[in-house]
Motif scaffolding. Structure first.
Motif, PDB file in Angstrom:
ATOM      1  N   SER A 161       1.000  -1.252   0.122  1.00  0.00           N
ATOM      2  CA  SER A 161       0.191  -0.060  -0.105  1.00  0.00           C
ATOM      3  C   SER A 161       0.843   1.279  -0.081  1.00  0.00           C
ATOM      4  CB  SER A 161      -0.985  -0.190   1.084  1.00  0.00           C
ATOM      5  OG  SER A 161      -1.462   1.195   1.349  1.00  0.00           O
ATOM      6  N   ALA A 162       1.973   1.202   0.869  1.00  0.00           N
ATOM      7  CA  ALA A 162       3.024   2.566   0.907  1.00  0.00           C
ATOM      8  C   ALA A 162       3.547   2.488  -0.447  1.00  0.00           C
ATOM      9  CB  ALA A 162       3.668   2.129   1.831  1.00  0.00           C
ATOM     10  N   TYR A 163       3.996   1.360  -1.176  1.00  0.00           N
ATOM     11  CA  TYR A 163       4.697   1.465  -2.309  1.00  0.00           C
ATOM     12  C   TYR A 163       3.863   2.040  -3.316  1.00  0.00           C
ATOM     13  CZ  TYR A 163       6.538  -0.096  -6.768  1.00  0.00           C
ATOM     14  OH  TYR A 163       7.081  -0.359  -8.203  1.00  0.00           O
ATOM     15  N   GLU A 164       2.541   1.539  -3.541  1.00  0.00           N
ATOM     16  CA  GLU A 164       1.739   2.024  -4.350  1.00  0.00           C
ATOM     17  C   GLU A 164       1.281   3.425  -4.375  1.00  0.00           C
ATOM     18  OE1 GLU A 164      -1.569  -0.731  -4.261  1.00  0.00           O
ATOM     19  OE2 GLU A 164      -0.504  -2.070  -5.285  1.00  0.00           O
ATOM     20  N   ALA A 165       1.256   4.090  -3.060  1.00  0.00           N
ATOM     21  CA  ALA A 165       0.824   5.366  -2.629  1.00  0.00           C
ATOM     22  C   ALA A 165       2.085   6.337  -3.108  1.00  0.00           C
ATOM     23  CB  ALA A 165       0.569   5.612  -1.273  1.00  0.00           C
ATOM     24  N   HIS A 166       3.412   5.874  -2.855  1.00  0.00           N
ATOM     25  CA  HIS A 166       4.738   6.738  -3.285  1.00  0.00           C
ATOM     26  C   HIS A 166       4.647   6.692  -4.586  1.00  0.00           C
ATOM     27  CE1 HIS A 166       8.549   8.015  -2.592  1.00  0.00           C
ATOM     28  NE2 HIS A 166       8.127   8.038  -1.075  1.00  0.00           N
ATOM     29  N   GLN A 167       4.285   5.653  -5.440  1.00  0.00           N
ATOM     30  CA  GLN A 167       4.269   5.707  -6.773  1.00  0.00           C
ATOM     31  C   GLN A 167       3.508   6.661  -7.510  1.00  0.00           C
ATOM     32  OE1 GLN A 167       3.347   1.521  -8.370  1.00  0.00           O
ATOM     33  NE2 GLN A 167       5.209   1.642  -9.744  1.00  0.00           N
ATOM     34  N   ARG A 168       2.115   6.686  -6.902  1.00  0.00           N
ATOM     35  CA  ARG A 168       1.083   7.948  -7.347  1.00  0.00           C
ATOM     36  C   ARG A 168       1.674   9.370  -7.097  1.00  0.00           C
ATOM     37  NH1 ARG A 168      -2.315   3.900  -5.431  1.00  0.00           N
ATOM     38  NH2 ARG A 168      -2.720   4.863  -3.317  1.00  0.00           N
ATOM     39  N   PHE A 200       4.894  10.411  -6.103  1.00  0.00           N
ATOM     40  CA  PHE A 200       6.331  10.804  -6.473  1.00  0.00           C
ATOM     41  C   PHE A 200       6.758  10.045  -8.067  1.00  0.00           C
ATOM     42  CE2 PHE A 200       6.462  10.982  -1.780  1.00  0.00           C
ATOM     43  CZ  PHE A 200       6.855  12.541  -1.619  1.00  0.00           C
ATOM     44  N   GLY A 201       5.974   9.334  -8.279  1.00  0.00           N
ATOM     45  CA  GLY A 201       6.124   8.611  -9.805  1.00  0.00           C
ATOM     46  C   GLY A 201       7.252   7.635  -9.471  1.00  0.00           C
ATOM     47  N   PRO A 202       7.164   6.501 -10.575  1.00  0.00           N
ATOM     48  CA  PRO A 202       7.682   5.232 -10.306  1.00  0.00           C
ATOM     49  C   PRO A 202       9.332   5.088 -10.310  1.00  0.00           C
ATOM     50  CG  PRO A 202       6.852   5.405 -12.554  1.00  0.00           C
ATOM     51  CD  PRO A 202       6.303   6.782 -11.737  1.00  0.00           C
ATOM     52  N   GLU A 203       9.944   6.375 -10.945  1.00  0.00           N
ATOM     53  CA  GLU A 203      11.461   6.461 -10.940  1.00  0.00           C
ATOM     54  C   GLU A 203      12.060   7.038  -9.735  1.00  0.00           C
ATOM     55  OE1 GLU A 203      13.045   4.601 -12.868  1.00  0.00           O
ATOM     56  OE2 GLU A 203      10.982   3.732 -13.813  1.00  0.00           O
ATOM     57  N   HIS A 204      11.022   7.741  -8.927  1.00  0.00           N
ATOM     58  CA  HIS A 204      11.722   8.387  -7.850  1.00  0.00           C
ATOM     59  C   HIS A 204      12.465   7.417  -6.895  1.00  0.00           C
ATOM     60  CE1 HIS A 204      11.715  10.777  -4.009  1.00  0.00           C
ATOM     61  NE2 HIS A 204      11.514  11.759  -4.532  1.00  0.00           N
ATOM     62  N   PRO A 205      13.811   8.113  -6.441  1.00  0.00           N
ATOM     63  CA  PRO A 205      14.800   7.157  -5.825  1.00  0.00           C
ATOM     64  C   PRO A 205      13.957   6.846  -4.490  1.00  0.00           C
ATOM     65  CG  PRO A 205      15.603   9.258  -6.183  1.00  0.00           C
ATOM     66  CD  PRO A 205      14.197   9.220  -6.656  1.00  0.00           C
ATOM     67  N   GLU A 206      13.007   7.299  -3.569  1.00  0.00           N
ATOM     68  CA  GLU A 206      12.342   6.570  -2.455  1.00  0.00           C
ATOM     69  C   GLU A 206      11.336   5.562  -3.174  1.00  0.00           C
ATOM     70  OE1 GLU A 206      11.172   9.351   0.379  1.00  0.00           O
ATOM     71  OE2 GLU A 206      12.803  10.642   0.112  1.00  0.00           O
ATOM     72  N   THR A 207      10.755   5.990  -4.237  1.00  0.00           N
ATOM     73  CA  THR A 207       9.980   4.750  -4.509  1.00  0.00           C
ATOM     74  C   THR A 207      10.662   3.587  -4.914  1.00  0.00           C
ATOM     75  OG1 THR A 207       8.439   6.451  -5.638  1.00  0.00           O
ATOM     76  CG2 THR A 207       8.223   4.023  -6.249  1.00  0.00           C
TER      77      THR A 207
END
Length: 197
Positions: free
Chosen positions: A174-181, A183-190
């Motif tokens: 859930s956290a990963y999917e929210a982070h993708q939305r 910050f985007g899929p290529e963001h370092p934290e994602t």
């Protein structure tokens, strides 16, 4: 992240746990008082020699005057370790609540206590406190706020270490999917979050 800090430091905490004084003539580096009257001297950090020992009450008194002293030794710069770190963080959180500090300061103190508990191996209490902080952030900011996402990932790490692999995986996903939305899929934290899946 809390996961990385805890994993990295948990092993060290077992070796560096604050010691009770057994040296004759040892004195508190703050009040210069000796051990006694239910006031043991502890070694809460990397300081050695005459600066090694302090009473918990003296450390807590310093923390009351300058907040950063609740977390870090002003002499050696090391974050406090072991049970002393937990007790100082718990006291700071209680003091912040009594003083009516801002929500941001109280949430930061909750996180400090969570980290101290986690590093000390008190995973159940750390998970309970982190879940409460996460619930507060979800209520205030929603599930896609950067702080909420970060806390969800930290809580997942605690749950995983506790053995709740299914709960950790669901929260991490859930956290990963929210982070993708957000910050985007290529963001370092994602990408870092993806490595925890």
């Amino acid at each position: 992240s809390l996961q990385d800090q805890g994993r990295q430091q948990h092993g060290q905490q077992q070796e560096q746990s604050p010691a009770d004084s057994s040296e004759p003539g040892a004195a508190c580096r703050i009040c210069y008082g000796e051990e006694g009257d239910g006031r043991p001297l502890v070694s809460p950090c990397a300081c050695r020699g005459s600066s090694q020992w302090a009473h918990f009450e003296c450390l807590d008194g310093m923390a009351a005057s300058r907040t950063e002293f609740a977390w870090v030794c002003p002499t050696c710069g090391q974050t406090y370790v072991g049970r002393i770190a937990v007790d100082l963080a718990r006291s700071a959180l209680a003091r912040f609540r009594r003083e009516g500090r801002s929500e941001r300061e109280v949430l930061a103190a909750r996180e400090r206590l969570t980290l101290a508990l986690f590093q000390h191996g008190d995973f159940a209490e750390a998970a309970e406190l982190q879940r409460g902080t996460y619930d507060i952030l979800v209520q205030r900011y929603g599930t896609e706020h950067p702080e909420t996402v970060r806390l969800a990932a930290n809580l997942a790490g605690i749950l995983e270490i506790q053995g709740d692999v299914a709960g950790a995986a669901a929260l991490q996903r859930s956290a990963y999917e929210a982070h993708q939305r957000v910050f985007g899929p290529e963001h370092p934290e994602t990408l870092v979050m993806a490595s925890y899946l």
